[in-house]
Scaffold this active site. Structure first.
Site, PDB file in Angstrom:
ATOM      1  N   ASP A   1       1.392  -4.945   1.940  1.00 33.00           N
ATOM      2  CA  ASP A   1       0.987  -3.723   1.242  1.00 33.00           C
ATOM      3  C   ASP A   1       2.007  -2.636   1.573  1.00 33.00           C
ATOM      4  OD1 ASP A   1      -1.457  -4.793   0.129  1.00 33.00           O
ATOM      5  OD2 ASP A   1      -2.175  -4.848   2.182  1.00 33.00           O
TER       6      ASP A   1
ATOM      7  N   ALA B   1     -12.744 -10.379   4.813  1.00 36.49           N
ATOM      8  CA  ALA B   1     -12.195 -11.567   4.137  1.00 36.49           C
ATOM      9  C   ALA B   1     -10.893 -11.949   4.847  1.00 36.49           C
ATOM     10  CB  ALA B   1     -11.977 -11.313   2.644  1.00 36.49           C
TER      11      ALA B   1
ATOM     12  N   GLY C   1      -0.121  -4.477   7.584  1.00 29.70           N
ATOM     13  CA  GLY C   1       0.718  -5.566   7.079  1.00 29.70           C
ATOM     14  C   GLY C   1       1.716  -5.054   6.048  1.00 29.70           C
TER      15      GLY C   1
ATOM     16  N   HIS D   1      -4.181 -11.196   8.712  1.00 30.04           N
ATOM     17  CA  HIS D   1      -4.925 -10.246   9.559  1.00 30.04           C
ATOM     18  C   HIS D   1      -4.873 -10.680  11.016  1.00 30.04           C
ATOM     19  CE1 HIS D   1      -7.224  -9.770   5.626  1.00 30.04           C
ATOM     20  NE2 HIS D   1      -6.897  -8.528   5.892  1.00 30.04           N
TER      21      HIS D   1
END
Ligand code: PAF
Length: 295
Positions: free
Chosen positions: A147, A30, A144, A35
């Protein structure tokens, strides 16, 4: 771009003789700009391997494992336009199923915040990341910063298990209005999307309190909580010390994480900002470079 489906095909990775340090970007698919920014940053360092695997063990009962968006074709199309060397798409059976399976348990950094709200979540994350590291054998892995707690528990795992990989944390990519990019933003309808801005606004409110000279954690947390009033439920709105995520003494100083998690409509969203507070004032800092590890 080469797509390797399943652990069997991953054996071909060695034969590719990719030059330079191997850079790994693990994902659950997703994919969004966040990303893709990891892939671009990784490609400046060496050939990039991206994995796409919706990891069942990091979802608790009643969470969104079944609903989690699975968009493999679109993900592969996006990655084909990026400097991606290899995409690894494991099957569940490649990752799990041995009798008496060994798992990794998150230590203290995994307690509280998302670890408190989602029991077992970080054990699942660490177990799958350790397996993926063992399979891909990267020199560098990029995660990333959105998180943040995940970055910090993986950092602790790499240190404690002496894993031969260098971790890099990459800046959170935001929509123009400040919403942190997340695969779960796809769950938001128009009205919820507007309300979801309360997370980044809460971080801005907490930061403004610090910038105003206040050093009391309770006051910073109160300002963040107030800004989160637009959410349906608040999981947490806290200030923690970096890198160990311990509660802060009343006089805030050093590397700090302002972190929020809240439910907005069908989505549980998180956001954070890492700040350094010292005599020079309040500046943004990085998670993994924020302070030496305590052990
Ligand atoms: O951040 C994610 O997408 C996942 O938690 C990860 C690191 C790929 C493990 O499943």
């Amino acid at each position: 771009m080469i797509v390797l489906r399943g652990a069997g095909e991953l054996a071909a990775l060695d034969g590719l003789r990719l030059p330079g340090p191997l850079v790994f970007v693990p994902t659950m698919g997703a994919l969004h700009e966040g990303h893709l920014s990891l892939v671009r940053q990784g490609a400046a360092l060496g050939p990039v391997v991206v994995s796409i695997f919706v990891n069942p063990t990091q979802f608790g009962p009643g969470e969104d494992f079944a609903a989690y968006p699975r968009t493999l074709d679109a993900d592969l199309a996006l990655l084909a336009n990026e400097p991606t060397a290899v995409v690894f798409v494991p099957e569940v059976g490649d990752m799990y199923g041995s009798a008496g399976e060994v798992t990794v348990r998150a230590g203290r950094r995994g307690e509280g915040l998302c670890g408190g709200a989602r029991p077992g979540h970080f054990d699942g994350v660490l177990t799958v990341v350790a397996k993926l590291f063992g399979m891909v054998r990267p020199d560098i892995a990029i995660f990333g910063s959105k998180d943040a707690q995940q970055c910090l528990v993986i950092d602790q795992m790499v240190r404690d298990l002496r894993l031969p990989v260098t971790l890099l944390d990459a800046e959170t990519v935001r929509e123009q209005d400040g919403l942190a990019m997340s695969s779960r933003n796809r769950y938001l309808g128009v009205a919820d999307r507007a309300r979801a801005l309360c997370l980044s606004r809460a971080l801005a409110a907490g930061r403004a309190v610090l910038e105003g000279g206040v050093r009391d954690a309770g006051l910073v947390e109160a300002a963040m909580g107030e800004a989160l009033a637009a959410a349906d439920a608040i999981d947490y709105a806290v200030v923690r010390s970096l890198p160990d995520l311990t509660s802060c003494e009343s006089s805030l100083a050093g590397a700090l994480l302002l972190a929020v998690a809240a439910r907005v409509g069908p989505a549980r969203l998180i956001d954070n900002v890492a700040l350094r507070v010292d005599s020079a004032g309040v500046t943004e800092t990085r998670l993994l470079a924020s302070a030496p590890a305590t052990d």
